[in-house]
Design a protein around this motif. Structure first.
Motif, PDB file in Angstrom:
ATOM      1  N   LYS A  50       0.744  -1.482   0.046  1.00  0.00           N
ATOM      2  CA  LYS A  50       0.009   0.016  -0.072  1.00  0.00           C
ATOM      3  C   LYS A  50       1.086   1.254  -0.283  1.00  0.00           C
ATOM      4  CE  LYS A  50      -4.215  -0.030   1.103  1.00  0.00           C
ATOM      5  NZ  LYS A  50      -5.609   0.209   0.359  1.00  0.00           N
ATOM      6  N   MET A  63       2.759   2.391   2.307  1.00  0.00           N
ATOM      7  CA  MET A  63       2.639   3.143   3.612  1.00  0.00           C
ATOM      8  C   MET A  63       3.939   3.617   4.215  1.00  0.00           C
ATOM      9  SD  MET A  63      -0.742   1.285   5.003  1.00  0.00           S
ATOM     10  CE  MET A  63      -1.557   2.251   5.995  1.00  0.00           C
ATOM     11  N   SER A  90      -3.121   4.466   9.980  1.00  0.00           N
ATOM     12  CA  SER A  90      -4.277   4.499   9.085  1.00  0.00           C
ATOM     13  C   SER A  90      -3.543   5.218   7.712  1.00  0.00           C
ATOM     14  CB  SER A  90      -5.413   5.475   9.661  1.00  0.00           C
ATOM     15  OG  SER A  90      -4.728   6.865   9.539  1.00  0.00           O
ATOM     16  N   LYS A  91      -4.370   4.927   6.785  1.00  0.00           N
ATOM     17  CA  LYS A  91      -4.071   5.628   5.391  1.00  0.00           C
ATOM     18  C   LYS A  91      -3.712   6.892   5.174  1.00  0.00           C
ATOM     19  CE  LYS A  91      -3.449   4.906   0.818  1.00  0.00           C
ATOM     20  NZ  LYS A  91      -1.926   5.114   0.565  1.00  0.00           N
ATOM     21  N   THR A  92      -4.870   7.673   5.984  1.00  0.00           N
ATOM     22  CA  THR A  92      -4.716   8.936   6.134  1.00  0.00           C
ATOM     23  C   THR A  92      -3.377   9.457   6.905  1.00  0.00           C
ATOM     24  OG1 THR A  92      -6.926   8.965   6.629  1.00  0.00           O
ATOM     25  CG2 THR A  92      -6.174  11.181   6.572  1.00  0.00           C
ATOM     26  N   HIS A  93      -3.227   8.863   8.067  1.00  0.00           N
ATOM     27  CA  HIS A  93      -2.057   9.363   8.957  1.00  0.00           C
ATOM     28  C   HIS A  93      -0.650   8.865   7.976  1.00  0.00           C
ATOM     29  CE1 HIS A  93      -3.519   9.564  13.235  1.00  0.00           C
ATOM     30  NE2 HIS A  93      -4.017  10.369  12.536  1.00  0.00           N
ATOM     31  N   SER A  94      -0.514   7.543   7.420  1.00  0.00           N
ATOM     32  CA  SER A  94       0.498   7.180   6.524  1.00  0.00           C
ATOM     33  C   SER A  94       0.967   8.346   5.493  1.00  0.00           C
ATOM     34  CB  SER A  94       0.313   6.062   6.066  1.00  0.00           C
ATOM     35  OG  SER A  94       1.159   5.725   5.145  1.00  0.00           O
ATOM     36  N   ASP A  95      -0.159   8.734   4.656  1.00  0.00           N
ATOM     37  CA  ASP A  95       0.068   9.741   3.788  1.00  0.00           C
ATOM     38  C   ASP A  95       0.416  11.048   4.340  1.00  0.00           C
ATOM     39  OD1 ASP A  95      -0.806   7.561   1.987  1.00  0.00           O
ATOM     40  OD2 ASP A  95      -2.867   8.651   1.598  1.00  0.00           O
ATOM     41  N   TYR A  96       0.007  11.493   5.178  1.00  0.00           N
ATOM     42  CA  TYR A  96       0.318  12.859   5.970  1.00  0.00           C
ATOM     43  C   TYR A  96       1.758  12.764   6.500  1.00  0.00           C
ATOM     44  CZ  TYR A  96       0.150  17.024   8.190  1.00  0.00           C
ATOM     45  OH  TYR A  96       0.372  18.405   8.447  1.00  0.00           O
TER      46      TYR A  96
END
Ligand SMILES: [Zn+2]
Length: 336
Positions: free
Chosen positions: A66, A68, A109-115
């Protein structure tokens, strides 16, 4: 090796079977799992340390699939700015212990990872977050200063050429209301600074205001700025966005920056002209505006110039670190 077997109800030797774990959260991972099997009854045992290792491998593969952020990347980000897990959590406004859990292998989380990915690559975005954290009291002065110092040290470039490329890369934006519908012209800017510094004792803090007033008046008169710089609201007045006045002041082919320590221990930077500015970059109207601003500000102290900028709506109606729109040029107190 021995472990308690609930079927045999005693400590038993066990073997490790290999099994493929196919899918995690809808992602095909195909990770090899270690499965402990009791040698005596051939039943599968649950051994937490082995489970944890299996899970770690699944998470690693899932993260990779993913794209990440990994625990070591998060650690690298902290090392870069010399901050603790707690400090990073506070800066990003994540829940308590979040960074600690991620670094210990929990899946973000995907959001945290992207950020986290974004912030670890974009230094300006990170520093913006640090500023926000400081002014909303999530981090203290000590943490803020520590990071600010590191940011300042990082902005050391080897030569003017490299530094110019960096500044242009950071500051060039297509024409919009925040750069006065002008694309940054760095050469013109350097000549302008050199010219101002040849006329007056120019402090770095005041340089920001000189440029801002010049650009604002230019926009007021001609609907276009002179330099193409973007400014933000700072405590002492408008300044060039993302503190790039630091780098701009270090270009030394048209002027020199000199840092001296004041008696109270604070630093003061003065820009002196090399005298080799080229006014052919400017048309008559532009020179007129520049001279007008120099005339207004040259005998004023740093504090007085700061106070003048504080009277302007562009400063009054914006929040700290907010970009100042050139729309405010329609109503300039300095022209009254
Ligand atoms: Zn058994």
């Amino acid at each position: 090796m021995k472990h308690y077997c609930p079927y045999c109800n005693s400590e038993q030797e066990y073997d490790i079977d290999k099994r493929i774990f196919k899918e995690y959260k809808g992602v095909v991972v195909n990770v090899e799992e270690n499965v402990p099997i009791c040698k005596k009854c051939k039943n599968e045992l649950i051994i937490h340390s082995i489970e944890d290792e299996n899970l770690k491998r699944i998470y690693n593969k899932y993260r990779e699939m993913k794209n990440m952020i990994t625990p070591s990347e998060i650690k690298d980000l902290r090392d870069k700015y010399d901050i603790s897990q707690r400090e990073l959590t506070a800066i990003l406004d994540f829940g308590k212990m979040t960074i600690n859990r991620y670094e210990n292998g929990s899946l973000p989380s995907k959001t945290h990872s992207d950020y986290l990915r974004f912030i670890s690559k974009d230094e300006d975005a990170f520093f913006k977050k640090v500023q926000e954290a400081y002014y909303t009291h999530r981090i203290n002065q000590k943490t803020f200063s520590k990071i600010e110092n590191i940011m300042n040290k990082k902005s050391v470039h080897h030569n003017n050429y490299e530094l110019k490329l960096y500044i242009e890369n950071e500051l060039k934006t297509s024409p919009n209301i925040f750069n006065g519908f002008k694309v940054l012209d760095l050469e013109k800017l350097q000549n302008l600074i050199s010219y101002i510094a040849s006329k007056t004792k120019l402090y770095l803090t005041s340089m920001n205001k000189y440029l801002w007033f010049i650009d604002m008046i230019s926009y007021h008169e001609r609907a276009i700025s002179i330099t193409g710089l973007t400014y933000v609201h700072e405590q002492y007045g408008p300044v060039i966005i993302n503190r790039k006045y630091e780098e701009i002041s270090k270009l030394d082919d048209k002027y020199k920056r000199e840092d001296t320590e004041k008696s109270d221990g604070s630093m003061q930077s003065i820009i002196t002209s090399n005298g080799n500015y080229d006014l052919s970059f400017f048309n008559n109207k532009e020179i007129e505006i520049v001279d007008y601003v120099i005339g207004l500000l040259e005998n004023k102290s740093v504090k007085e110039i700061s106070n003048m900028s504080h009277k302007e709506l562009g400063w009054k109606n914006t929040e700290r670190f907010e970009k100042i729109s050139f729309e405010y040029a329609n109503n300039l107190k300095i022209l009254k």
